[in-house]
Design an enzyme around this catalytic site. Structure first.
Site, mmCIF file in Angstrom:
data_model
loop_
_atom_site.group_PDB
_atom_site.id
_atom_site.type_symbol
_atom_site.label_atom_id
_atom_site.label_comp_id
_atom_site.label_asym_id
_atom_site.label_seq_id
_atom_site.Cartn_x
_atom_site.Cartn_y
_atom_site.Cartn_z
ATOM 1 N N HIS A 71 107.056 14.649 4.913
ATOM 2 C CA HIS A 71 104.885 14.677 4.922
ATOM 3 C C HIS A 71 104.827 14.608 6.346
ATOM 4 C CE1 HIS A 71 107.414 10.686 5.463
ATOM 5 N NE2 HIS A 71 106.780 10.720 6.716
ATOM 6 N N HIS A 88 106.575 2.811 16.268
ATOM 7 C CA HIS A 88 106.649 2.133 14.960
ATOM 8 C C HIS A 88 107.899 1.811 14.718
ATOM 9 C CE1 HIS A 88 106.448 6.551 14.092
ATOM 10 N NE2 HIS A 88 107.065 6.784 12.719
#
Lengths: 94, 275
Positions: free
Chosen positions: B118, B183
């Site tokens: 992804h 993140h």
């Protein structure tokens, strides 16, 4: 603990329907027959004991994969781990 | 000889595609609006092809054999359907070989059957949803030590410029860097982001004064931006490639529900004219 072997099992769960099923069923016998893991390692993997896995060197990204395979919400599972409960089944997340 | 017609650097995240409703409506609207604008700006660059610098999340590569940088060499690339739809996209093995020959770097690997997760198909889902523009995918290890230093990554980007320009198969190429920003993924701080780090990095990315980040140790980067923050390597490679282009920050939002400090930037010549 062989962190890499645990990670390999988790990764295989993403790519093999058979291994995914072993993990979802928490089938320690099937996992033990396929991967060189000790009883403690298998138990930590199948509970899953998230902090125990991290402490033994399992890469955090592998826990994302584990949550997808075993279909539990990782955010919820960490919250539960902090409160002393165990990760249960639930919506996959990640 | 190819021309670099522009560049983009943007975040990826599978939940943006599989479960967008996890994020609040205003954040979703801002993010998707920026991605749509980026798609239009990319089309306006009229690219014949894209060089996409992405990473992998233990789908294609694993710790037992992890290249530092790996270029795909194929006429077609498949995805993994890793929490996003299954995609395929065209490439050019010939173009990949031309790029590799020009790079002439023994530390850069190549792989024929390089499936893309992804980190590649996530941005492409928004930027070129019909997957009609062929790509050269470049994987950069942003997941497991040892990783290239941030300084080396920027220098790789500098060398990448002439390597892209050496490609003869296409005329106009756009370079895309995918990942970041901050993140924390998978571990005890799962879903944390740092808007403080992200805003500081974006300011430096925009100005081109990146020494604070290119000189940053990998461990310190992880402390400040999380294990997912290593993906800013792909941004640094883009900036090293096109230091002369103007940066337009289309959006920044810390979207913890999507597990990402979300940003979209477009890099073009002055007045939006392609370089």
């Amino acid at each position: 603990m062989s962190a890499v072997e645990v990670m390999r099992c988790i990764r295989d769960g993403m790519q093999s329907a058979e291994v995914a099923e072993y993990l979802r069923r928490r089938d320690a016998t099937a996992i033990g027959g396929r991967y060189e893991l000790s009883g403690e390692e298998t138990a930590a993997l199948l509970l899953p004991d998230l902090q125990g896995l991290i402490d033994c060197g399992v890469h955090p990204f592998s826990l994302v994969q584990l949550s997808r395979v075993m279909r539990f919400d990782l955010k919820d599972a960490w919250a539960a781990a902090r409160s002393g409960a165990s990760a249960g089944a639930g919506p996959a997340g990640g | 000889m190819a021309t670099i017609a522009g560049a983009l650097a943007l975040s990826h995240g599978s939940f943006m595609i599989s479960q967008p409703e996890m994020a609040a409506a205003d954040a979703r609207e801002a993010a998707f609006g920026a991605l749509e604008l980026a798609r239009q700006r990319l089309l306006a660059m009229k690219p014949d092809a894209l060089v996409v610098i992405g990473t992998d999340h233990f789908n294609t590569f694993f710790v037992d054999a992890m290249p530092s940088i790996c270029v795909g060499v194929n006429d077609r690339y498949r995805g993994w359907a890793d929490n996003i739809p299954m995609y395929e996209i065209g490439g050019s093995a010939q173009a990949s070989r031309q790029l590799l020959a020009a790079l002439d770097d023994s530390d850069v690997s190549s792989k024929e059957d390089m499936r893309l997760d992804h980190s590649f198909f996530g941005p492409l889902h928004f930027l070129t949803p019909d997957m009609a523009i062929p790509i050269i995918p470049i994987f950069q290890n942003c997941i497991a030590e040892p990783m290239r230093s941030l300084r080396d990554v920027y220098r790789f980007g500098q060398r990448l410029r002439s390597a892209v320009e050496a490609v003869e198969v296409w005329d106009r190429v756009v370079v895309i860097g995918s990942g970041g920003l901050s993140h924390w993924i998978g571990g005890p701080e799962h879903s944390r982001v740092s808007d403080q780090f992200d805003e500081r990095f974006l300011a430096a990315f925009e100005s081109g004064e990146l020494a604070e980040f290119t000189e940053m140790e990998s461990g310190r980067l992880e402390l400040l931006a999380g294990n997912g923050g290593h993906e800013i390597r792909n941004w640094l490679a883009v900036r090293g490639c096109v230091p002369d282009l103007d940066v337009d920050v289309l959006c920044y939002r810390p979207i913890t529900d999507w597990l990402v400090g979300f940003a979209v930037t477009v890099l073009e010549g002055a007045h939006g004219v392609a370089a």
